[in-house]
Design a protein around this motif. Structure first.
Motif, mmCIF file in Angstrom:
data_model
loop_
_atom_site.group_PDB
_atom_site.id
_atom_site.type_symbol
_atom_site.label_atom_id
_atom_site.label_comp_id
_atom_site.label_asym_id
_atom_site.label_seq_id
_atom_site.Cartn_x
_atom_site.Cartn_y
_atom_site.Cartn_z
ATOM 1 N N THR A 1 39.164 37.179 48.748
ATOM 2 C CA THR A 1 39.595 36.233 47.723
ATOM 3 C C THR A 1 38.945 36.521 46.374
ATOM 4 O O THR A 1 39.566 36.351 45.327
ATOM 5 C CB THR A 1 39.256 34.801 48.171
ATOM 6 O OG1 THR A 1 39.717 34.620 49.498
ATOM 7 C CG2 THR A 1 39.919 33.781 47.276
ATOM 8 N N SER B 1 39.091 28.407 46.008
ATOM 9 C CA SER B 1 40.434 28.992 46.005
ATOM 10 C C SER B 1 41.028 28.942 47.404
ATOM 11 O O SER B 1 42.192 28.565 47.583
ATOM 12 C CB SER B 1 40.369 30.457 45.561
ATOM 13 O OG SER B 1 40.012 30.510 44.217
ATOM 14 N N GLY C 1 41.944 34.129 39.559
ATOM 15 C CA GLY C 1 40.849 34.960 40.059
ATOM 16 C C GLY C 1 40.281 35.871 38.987
ATOM 17 O O GLY C 1 39.076 36.126 38.939
ATOM 18 N N SER D 1 33.710 30.136 43.877
ATOM 19 C CA SER D 1 35.104 30.274 43.453
ATOM 20 C C SER D 1 36.029 30.693 44.598
ATOM 21 O O SER D 1 37.091 30.089 44.770
ATOM 22 C CB SER D 1 35.156 31.251 42.279
ATOM 23 O OG SER D 1 36.345 31.964 42.301
HETATM 24 NA NA NA Z 1 39.677 34.039 43.372
#
Ligand code: NA
Ligand code: NA
Lengths: 92, 161, 495, 118, 113, 492
Positions: B120, E84, E41, E80
């Protein structure tokens, strides 16, 4: 004094914040808005950090750190709420 | 045995907390440091009550091989950022979103979490679901997914765990 | 000696109040309960006479129970008008109780314990009113009297009774709180005291306009005096059982009203100030109009109790007129009329009740020829009527005489005319009733039902006692005259 | 022109009106609470902005700094923020229970149900 | 030395700003929620990283400030992905279907979903 | 020790509240709260004595002298209201254990006592403090506790009432906060005593006018001055009975105190009443409140709601009193503050007893109930008589001064209107009397018992107080007079 690197960065951050807010307004889904607000949070952290340097008060970094923490917790809280409500919907 | 395990992780927690306090404070008067000690003890007490003093909250066993991985991840991070930035500027013609499921080779939860978070953290790929043996990934491009399927990140994470 | 007077003063209010407790405790046994009532009544009468005696012996005193605010006290004193009122009430309570026993049993009324209880409470309040040493004390007992008689008015519990009760309470409370209390507060503000002082309490500096307004507020606010237009409560209260009507009209409520008017006239304003106020004249006309209108309305009533009620409104007007004339004779006449009217009107109500119990008749048109079945009742009715009209050989003669003299003294010839005309009207609406009872002039035998007999003995005894009093007051008015004539100047007797 | 210079008051006022408007116009109980929060926040800004001293910096003690802004409003508002959070939390807890027992968090629905019950 | 540090700062801050804005543009331009996450991102990872990195050259010997910048960066990079992921998972569970492949070309359709 | 009383007064219940969580067992928590409340009452009695003998007390919190620290300042007015709050809290708390066994689930009872003590601490804090911002903090502490207490009501409408109060109360508190902030901006101090000395210098400015307006509107929201009263009837009607009694007796009184303190001490009579049209506005609103609320009260079936509207009307009287701007008028307000607390305390406690037996306080379920619950009904009758203002009850004393104040200022029609308001009270009290005394006992109530002693005794304690303080007025009138004079004195 001229153009300092911090003021340029500040302007850049503000511009990108406006873009993020635009997405928050446009949506269309709730998740788009949350995403935008999340990004906005990160940018706020950056803004506070840069402002600290711009104003010659790096102590502001404490606030930035704190803000990052709160931002994280609030997003997780929000997500927990969604999870919770979705599981309840499934029960029904 | 159990006692040593808890002790080890408690000490590690205390050290981390002390470091955080000292490195953030900047004021080294007895009063402030005393307050720090009290705070640390308080946190340790609470954490013990919550019963989460273990290798998941204090992954000390990972520390040794962690930095090489970080260096590699940083490189990936920069590259993928540049890639995604390009595609943003080119517009929607440059993207081709796909969803795929990858097998995971990690044995521990901690390993799988590090893997999923790494996926991610690098723009272009997002882990959208995670279970014991696989991770579902949403990628901005087919290439992004294929790069993951090549398995280098998976292998490196498994190595450090 | 002083102590015992103080004790008497306390007891005369305490005995009826204690009777309330006695009545509650003996509520399950009617004989015992009514025994308590009668005994208390006799004790109160004895106490009233005792106080009267001591007053004649020259004893004067003021007893203060407590001081609410600086200068504002609950206190009692001996004073001739109050003693007169206490004597009348003390005398009539046992008699009314006696009558009530016959009436309530004959009628098989419900909630009799509550009835006797409230009755006793009302008497306690009357005694409080009678001996009040200041307007504030009087006001308190005035309100207690209103509240304690409300359950009596609504005794029947029917919708009509409740409606009557609401009118009763509504008018009395509205007038007393809106006007009487305001007048009281205004008086306090102007005079700094509420004590009853011979000659009045207003300082010379008090603005005439304000004092004159206060007089209007008093006369309108003392709703129990039933000056039109605030008289509606009296006919509305006719739904009550007859002994209650007797209590309201003769013993307690209306008398407390006119008593207050006389008290205020003499001891708050003082006759000199009263005579000089610009509003006195207008109020005098209002009272006069009240007398006249009430008599006219009374003539049109076929229901006997309603006719008697309007008659009361008229007679109360006489007393109010007496007070507003602001002369010695007016006050004397007014005070004596309290006594005279009390004995006469109570007799009339006793008769009305007796007719209702024995013959089950309440309409005057149905009473023709009733004299043959109920001769004693009808004779009593006739004598009492004479007393109301003010004809010899009854006590009413004297009071009306003084009132007439007072109008001449004050040169109020219009009022004189009104009083004369009204007496004529009294004759027209009262005397035909006994006359047709004995002489149904169309000769038709209206009553052939043999089961109609005289009223029950307790009732009969009660009403004849009061008739005899009416007659005795003509021959021997001394006790009441002595009291009534000394209200204004407060001459001491027996010294 | 002087009105524009006091732009902080204008921001406070606009925020306050927005919050107030939300409280009054929205039937949804959660939205009302959000409006209430905005309303409160405007006051926080009022306090903070009036603590600003011309040329003064944030009141965090440091060497070499002479002029600080007034720290007292910050302290006060810290308390007020805590109170505000407590209020919002309590309000939300109430909304949860209202939703449980009424099955709705719309003012109109609740009002209607209450009227039927009366 | 100072000039060099300033230069490094300028470069890092400008690059960071660039990524920040590009990420935000992506947030606006990309067709659906899942693709927008990738744009976000960019902001979170390299945008934030470069800006904080740029600031690190300006600490002027105050190592505490340096440490704080590092901890902010560490914290952002640590949290983060977590937020997410939570967001994506929640979206998926609430039946948000990602647009796949060529579907992204039809913008109208995407907006309506 | 004696010098610490001002702070102990507040800190004691504040500290005791969390301790309730340790005690847990409802009965013990009750005794613990009762003990706390008794101590608080003792302190307030000592404080009043001290103030009456030695004059105004000043206590600097933490030893920091004003204006930097927070000052607790007790003058006759504070001491009077402190006594009122702690006295009524104590008496209400006496009845709490019995009453809430019927209305609050056992596992929630601890929270009830906790919230009760917090609320009490908040009220006492508002009154004791001499610091304007501290007022806001305590205001919110008491408000949050109040919302909780109301929400504990067994009816779901309690939740809705609590929510509505939360919205209105928060808006009110925020307005107060704005007012305080602007005052601080003008003067640079939050100490009420210092504010009083510095505000005259800026009396003409628009900012001060704004501060004043915000503050007054905020407080009026809190004290439910007509037409800002809409939150009150439902809150009182659906809260647990004991909470209704507590709030009716204390909450609005504290708000009135606040209004008086700021109008008279901080802003000063000259500025508040003479310089601005506030006097006329308050007078009009007070009168409108008396009539509107009384008329609405007449049509209520739920007795708690009825007396809640009556409270709005009585608040109208209190406002009316000091709007005359005279010592007599202010005395009327202060007396009514105390007297109304006694009346409403007695009435709502009696209703708590009725609720305990009937599970409802609807008038149409009380037909003929006087036969079954004679003492509870008599309590309501005496409380009602006091509300009307019949002599020998406390209600009369306050009406007496109110009418005198009207006469003093030469407004006779106003005096008449005040008395007319009493008549409206007579109507709604009499509706009750007719139903419970003069209607046949309904079948459903034929087996109802008298209220339990646990509720009945505290009720009658207040009923007796209604009569006692209606006869022996030395204490109340005396203190009210001293307080009124001190308020006027401090203004000049
Ligand atoms: Na991200
Ligand atoms: Na990513």
């Amino acid at each position: 004094m001229g153009i300092s690197m911090f003021s340029v960065t500040t302007v850049a951050i503000l511009v990108s914040m406006i873009l993020a807010i635009t997405r928050a307004f446009l949506g269309p889904s709730l998740y788009d808005r949350v995403l935008a607000i999340n990004v906005l949070g990160t940018k706020t952290v950056l803004l506070i950090a840069v402002l600290g340097f711009l104003m010659g008060r790096p102590e502001f970094l404490d606030i930035a750190l704190l803000y990052a923490l709160i931002n994280f917790i609030s997003i997780i809280g929000l997500m927990r709420f969604f999870e919770y409500s979705s599981s309840r919907q499934e029960e029904k | 045995m159990w006692y040593r395990y808890v002790m080890k992780h408690t000490v590690s927690l205390a050290l981390v907390l002390a470091a955080i306090w000292l490195l953030n404070s900047g004021h080294y008067t007895p009063l402030i440091i005393g307050l720090g000690v009290v705070s640390i003890l308080l946190v340790i007490a609470v954490v013990h009550l919550m019963d989460v003093v273990d290798h998941e909250s204090q992954p000390i066993h990972l520390t040794r091989r962690f930095f090489p991985y970080w260096a590699w991840l940083l490189k990936e991070l920069v590259l993928s950022n540049i890639d995604v930035a390009k595609r943003i500027l080119k517009g929607r013609a440059a993207i081709h979103p796909v969803v795929g499921t990858l097998k995971t080779s990690q044995k521990t939860d901690m390993g799988r979490v590090i893997y999923a978070n790494s996926i991610t953290l690098t723009p272009g790929t997002v882990a959208i679901d995670l279970n014991d043996h696989s991770v579902t990934v949403h990628a901005l491009t087919r290439e992004g997914l294929q790069a993951l399927q090549a398995g280098e990140m998976d292998r490196r994470v498994t190595e450090i765990e | 000696m002083n102590l015992s007077t103080e004790l008497l003063l306390l007891l005369i209010m305490l005995v009826p109040a204690l009777a309330v407790i006695g009545i509650i405790l003996t509520g399950r046994s009617p004989n015992l309960r009514e025994g308590v009532t009668l005994a208390a009544g006799l004790i109160v009468l004895a106490l009233a006479i005792g106080i009267y005696q001591q007053y004649l012996d020259g004893i004067r005193l003021t007893v203060t129970w407590f001081e609410l605010l600086p200068g504002l006290t609950v206190s009692f004193h001996l004073e001739s008008l109050g003693i007169l009122f206490a004597l009348v009430a003390g005398f009539l309570w046992p008699i009314t109780s006696l009558y009530a026993i016959g009436y309530m049993r004959g009628h098989h009324e419900q909630n009799q314990t509550r009835f006797y209880l409230c009755f006793a409470l009302a008497i306690a309040a009357v005694m409080g009113v009678a001996f009040s040493a200041n307007l504030f004390t009087l006001f308190i007992f005035y309100e207690v009297l209103t509240l304690s008689t409300y359950p009596l008015v609504t005794h029947a519990g029917t919708e009509k009774a409740k409606l009557g009760g609401r009118t009763y309470l509504g008018i009395l409370m509205t007038t007393s709180i809106l006007f009487f209390l305001l007048a009281l507060l205004g008086t306090w503000y102007q005079a700094g005291t509420l004590d009853f002082v011979a000659g009045g309490i207003f300082p010379a500096s008090a603005p005439t306009a304000v004092v004159a307004t206060l007089l209007v507020l008093f006369i309108l606010g003392i709703g129990k005096a039933a000056v039109m237009p605030f008289h509606r409560w009296l006919p509305a209260a006719m739904v009550a059982p007859t002994p209650v009507s007797a209590l309201l009209h003769a013993v307690a409520v209306v008398k407390a009203g006119v008593f207050t008017v006389l008290k205020v006239a003499v001891f708050i304003f003082g006759l000199d100030l009263l005579g000089s106020l610009p509003t006195t004249q207008w109020l005098l006309y209002l009272a006069g109009a009240s007398v006249l209108l009430a008599s006219f309305v009374a003539m049109r009533q076929d229901n006997l109790k309603a006719r008697l009620a309007y008659s009361t409104v008229g007679q109360l007007g006489y007393i109010t007129v007496g007070a507003l004339l602001a002369t010695q004779a007016g006050i004397t006449g007014g005070a004596m009329h309290i006594a005279a009217h009390a004995f006469a009107k109570i007799t009339l109500f006793f008769c009305a009740g007796a007719i209702l119990v024995a013959a089950h008749k309440s309409e005057i048109s149905d009473m023709r020829g009733l004299g043959r079945q109920m001769p004693l009742t009808m004779l009593a009715f006739f004598i009492a009527s004479l007393a109301i009209i003010g004809l010899p050989p009854t006590g009413g003669t004297w009071s009306k005489w003084f009132l007439i003299m007072a109008t001449l003294d004050a040169e109020q010839f219009v009022i004189l005319g009104i009083l004369m005309l009204s007496s004529l009207l009294n004759i027209v609406y009262l005397l035909p009733i006994p006359y047709r009872a004995f002489f149904p002039h169309d000769g038709k035998p209206v009553w052939v039902l043999s089961e109609i007999k005289e009223a029950p003995p307790p009732s009969l005894i009660a009403l004849w006692i009061t008739v005899i009093c009416c007659l005795a007051l003509f021959v021997y008015p001394q006790p009441f005259y002595l009291l009534a004539s000394t209200i204004v100047d407060g001459v001491h007797y027996g010294q | 022109m002087s009105y524009l210079l006091q732009y902080n008051y204008w921001i406070v006022m606009v925020l306050m009106m927005i919050g107030f408007y939300i409280v009054i116009s929205h039937g949804n109980l959660v939205k009302k609470l959000l409006g209430l929060s905005i309303f409160q926040t405007s006051v926080f800004i009022l306090y903070i902005s009036m603590g600003k001293v011309e040329g003064g910096t944030a009141p965090i003690l440091d060497e070499g700094i002479v002029l600080y802004s007034n720290p007292l409003p910050h302290v006060l508002i810290l308390t007020a923020i805590v109170v505000g959070i407590a209020t919002t939390a309590l309000g939300l807890a109430l909304v949860v229970r209202i939703s449980e027992s009424y099955g709705s968090i719309e003012e109109d629905d609740i009002q209607k149900m209450d009227n039927e019950q009366c | 030395m100072t000039v060099l540090l300033d230069l490094l700062s300028w470069v890092a801050l400008l690059l960071g700003s660039f990524f920040l804005i590009v990420g935000s543009v992506g947030l606006l331009r990309f067709p659906d929620f899942f693709t927008r996450m990738h744009a976000a991102g960019v902001t979170d990872s390299l945008g934030a990283g470069l800006i904080l990195f740029g600031l690190m050259f300006q600490v002027d010997g105050q190592w505490i400030v340096l440490f704080k910048l590092l901890s902010i960066l560490f914290f952002i990079w640590l949290t983060s992905p977590a937020s997410s992921h939570a967001l994506a998972k929640a979206a998926l569970h609430h039946n948000q279907q990602p647009l796949l492949g060529d579907e992204v070309r039809n913008r109208k359709q995407a907006a309506n979903e | 020790m004696l010098s610490q009383l001002p702070i102990l007064q507040v800190i004691l219940p504040l500290m005791a509240a969390p301790l309730c969580l340790i005690v847990r067992e409802p009965r013990l928590v009750w005794l613990f709260s009762l003990l706390t409340s008794a101590l608080t009452l003792g302190i307030s009695i000592l404080l009043l004595q001290q103030v009456l003998h030695e004059g105004t007390l000043s206590y600097a919190l933490g030893g920091w002298q004003p204006p930097w620290g927070i000052e607790y300042r007790i003058d006759p007015l504070n001491a009077f209201v402190l006594l009122l709050v702690s006295l009524l809290s104590f008496v209400v708390l006496l009845a709490a254990h019995t009453s809430i066994t019927r209305e609050i689930a056992p596992e929630k009872q601890t929270y009830f006592y906790m919230a009760f003590l917090l609320c009490m601490a908040g009220f006492l804090g508002i009154v004791a403090t001499g610091d304007a911002f501290n007022v806001f903090v305590f205001l919110e502490i008491s408000a949050l506790a109040t919302y909780t207490l109301i929400a504990l009501g067994s009816d779901r409408r309690a939740l809705w009432a609590s929510y509505q109060y939360l919205i209105m109360g928060t808006i009110g508190a925020t307005f107060i906060l704005i007012g305080i902030g602007l005052m601080y901006m003008m003067t640079g101090t939050l100490n009420m005593h210092d504010l009083a000395q510095r505000l005259p210098a800026v009396a003409g400015t628009r900012t001060l006018f704004t501060a004043f307006a915000f503050f007054i509107v905020g407080v009026c929201l809190k004290l439910a001055l007509f037409p800002l009263h809409l939150w009150l009837p439902n809150a009182y009607a659906y809260a647990p009975s004991i909470v209704s009694a507590f709030l009716a007796a204390t909450a609005t009184k504290v708000a009135i105190y606040l209004l008086l303190r700021f109008i008279f001490t901080v802003f000063g009579v000259e500025f508040s009443l003479n310089h601005l049209p506030l006097q006329t506005i308050l007078m009009a609103l007070g009168l409108a409140g008396v009539f509107m609320a009384s008329i609405v009260a007449i049509y209520q079936q739920n007795m708690k709601r009825l007396f809640a509207y009556s409270s709005v009307a009585q608040i109208g009287y209190m406002i009316l009193g000091f709007s005359f701007g005279s010592v007599t008028g202010l005395m009327a307000t202060l007396l009514h503050l105390f007297n109304h607390a006694l009346m409403k305390g007695a009435l709502f406690l009696a209703l708590a007893g009725i609720f305990y037996r009937l599970g409802s306080v609807d008038l149409d379920k009380m037909q003929g109930l006087a036969k079954r619950m004679p003492y509870s009904m008599a309590a309501i009758v005496i409380g009602g008589i006091s509300l009307i203002g019949v002599p020998l009850t406390v209600g009369f004393v306050s009406k007496w001064y109110l009418v005198l104040a009207a006469l003093e200022s030469g407004w006779w029609p106003l005096a008449l209107l005040v008395l007319a308001g009493s008549l409206l009270a007579l109507v709604y009290v009499w509706r009750f009397v007719e139903t419970v005394y003069f209607q046949p006992l309904s079948e459903a109530n034929s087996q109802v018992k008298e209220a339990p002693l646990g509720i009945l005794l505290p009720t009658w304690l207040l009923v007796v107080a209604n009569v006692y303080f209606g006869i022996d007025t030395q204490l109340t009138v005396g203190v009210a007079q001293i307080a009124a004079h001190s308020l006027f004195g401090s203004a000049s």
